[in-house]
Design an enzyme around this catalytic site. Sequence first.
Site, PDB file in Angstrom:
ATOM      1  N   GLU A 204     -24.953  17.665 107.926  1.00 31.40           N
ATOM      2  CA  GLU A 204     -26.539  18.159 106.874  1.00 31.40           C
ATOM      3  C   GLU A 204     -25.865  18.108 105.071  1.00 31.40           C
ATOM      4  O   GLU A 204     -26.483  18.299 104.412  1.00 31.40           O
ATOM      5  CB  GLU A 204     -26.892  19.532 107.194  1.00 31.40           C
TER       6      GLU A 204
ATOM      7  N   TYR B 177     -31.847   8.088 113.718  1.00 28.09           N
ATOM      8  CA  TYR B 177     -30.800   8.916 113.532  1.00 28.09           C
ATOM      9  C   TYR B 177     -29.367   7.818 114.143  1.00 28.09           C
ATOM     10  O   TYR B 177     -28.757   6.675 113.875  1.00 28.09           O
ATOM     11  CB  TYR B 177     -30.240   9.944 114.494  1.00 28.09           C
TER      12      TYR B 177
END
Length: 481
Positions: free
Chosen positions: A336, A420
């Site tokens: 993140e 991803y």
Amino acid sequence: MRLKRKTLWALTIIIIIGLIIYLLPTKDSNITLYTIEAKYDDENKVIYATQKVDYVNTHDISLREVYFHLYPNAFKTQENLPFTKEELPFAYPDGFKLGFIEFEKIAYRNDIPATYKFEEPNGEILKVILPKELKKGEGIQIKMTYKVQLPPCRGRFGYGTNTVQVANWYPILSVYDKNGWNNDLYYVFGDPFYSDIANYKVKLTVPKNMIVATTGVIKDEKVSYDFKELNIEAQKVRDFAMVMSPKFKVAEQEVDGIKVKSYYFTKDYGKKALKFAVDAIKFYNDYIGKYPYKQYSVVQSDFYIGGMEYPNLVMISKDLYTNSNLFNLEYVIAHETAHQWWYGAVGNNQIKESWLDEGLTEYTTILYIERYYGKATADEIYRHVIEGEFDKYLKTSSDTSFAKTLADFKEWKQYTNIAYNKGAMVFHDLRGLIGDEAFKKVLQSYYKKYKYKIATTQDLIDVVDSVTGKDTGGFFQEWFY
């Protein structure tokens, strides 16, 4: 006292130059400004707000209308929620209650009533008809008065037993690009948020016991009776989010002139989260380029799945703050935090090119592991977490195309493996093709060129070609087609 003629002339010139500088538009004068006054009613979980949006048309065509996303309206009905059926028990453990945004007034400058209408299911898009054609370089101010009802949802928008997640909560302008206005809905999969940078001035009133983690910087705080007023400013960010709780403890540390903060309520793990965030900021500053903001916050939240990035702030699931999940906590915080570079500073269309920020962020996380745990560990994690999971996916599906919008994905497994895992594999192979030094230079050049802008896949390819002096179009074509 009498002044000499030369002195008077000098003073006159200084005054004239000062006036010219004052009257000239600043380099940020074309950036949208959101000025928001909001009051949070914790008992009813409602935000009452007034908002001014100062917008300048920077495009080569004149505009007759502007559009805003009203993301809270995606939570109006259970049938329209941005969750799969399997997610609902986790998102709404106490049962469904609606969330929404409701307007009292929309007007132009001087309170002239605006002409507007709501579009898409449940009014998720607001169309404001402009009073006159807005030519390039011209600006307009739109004023809104509204209330936002937060739902009992453990997602990005809602509240749980410990925290209140206030994200994607206010009317935010749609992006106008070569394809026109991007009025996509709040899709089930991925991060369906595509936005330009803007400046924010937010005056927030909350109960005095409430601790607020926020995008931007709290400039000052005033307590009056049972409430406190926070003045918050954020410059050149893509969104504005907050997480609030009376239970928060805060640990902080400065690194490279940046204040890194950890907001937590599970004892013993808040300081570990802070260390992971500090380590990530330190490494990414060195490897990619300096984090461009003054503050960064990692926030333990009643968030039911992993982590979620916003400018200067990330939500991390409370479930990761355990000893058995310690490595997962570090991995998610590193991921993140990388989004502060890939999404926060360098923007992209997350609806149409979700692989571009997620794939690069995931591989940047592998670089973090390599930096702190060594290449052998990073390679092992890459083989198991990324290549291994992708190979498992291939056993049940042959659909791996990047040419998907978020609306095209059918399940989370498909989205995570394509955006991803396959995305990270592209960058892993690119690094192998061009070498470590050139790869590092690519990321630094990409960051430097597109900071505060919106980049595309072709922009990335152009940077790779510029750095390497080679045509790498064939390499990317193999991955795409």
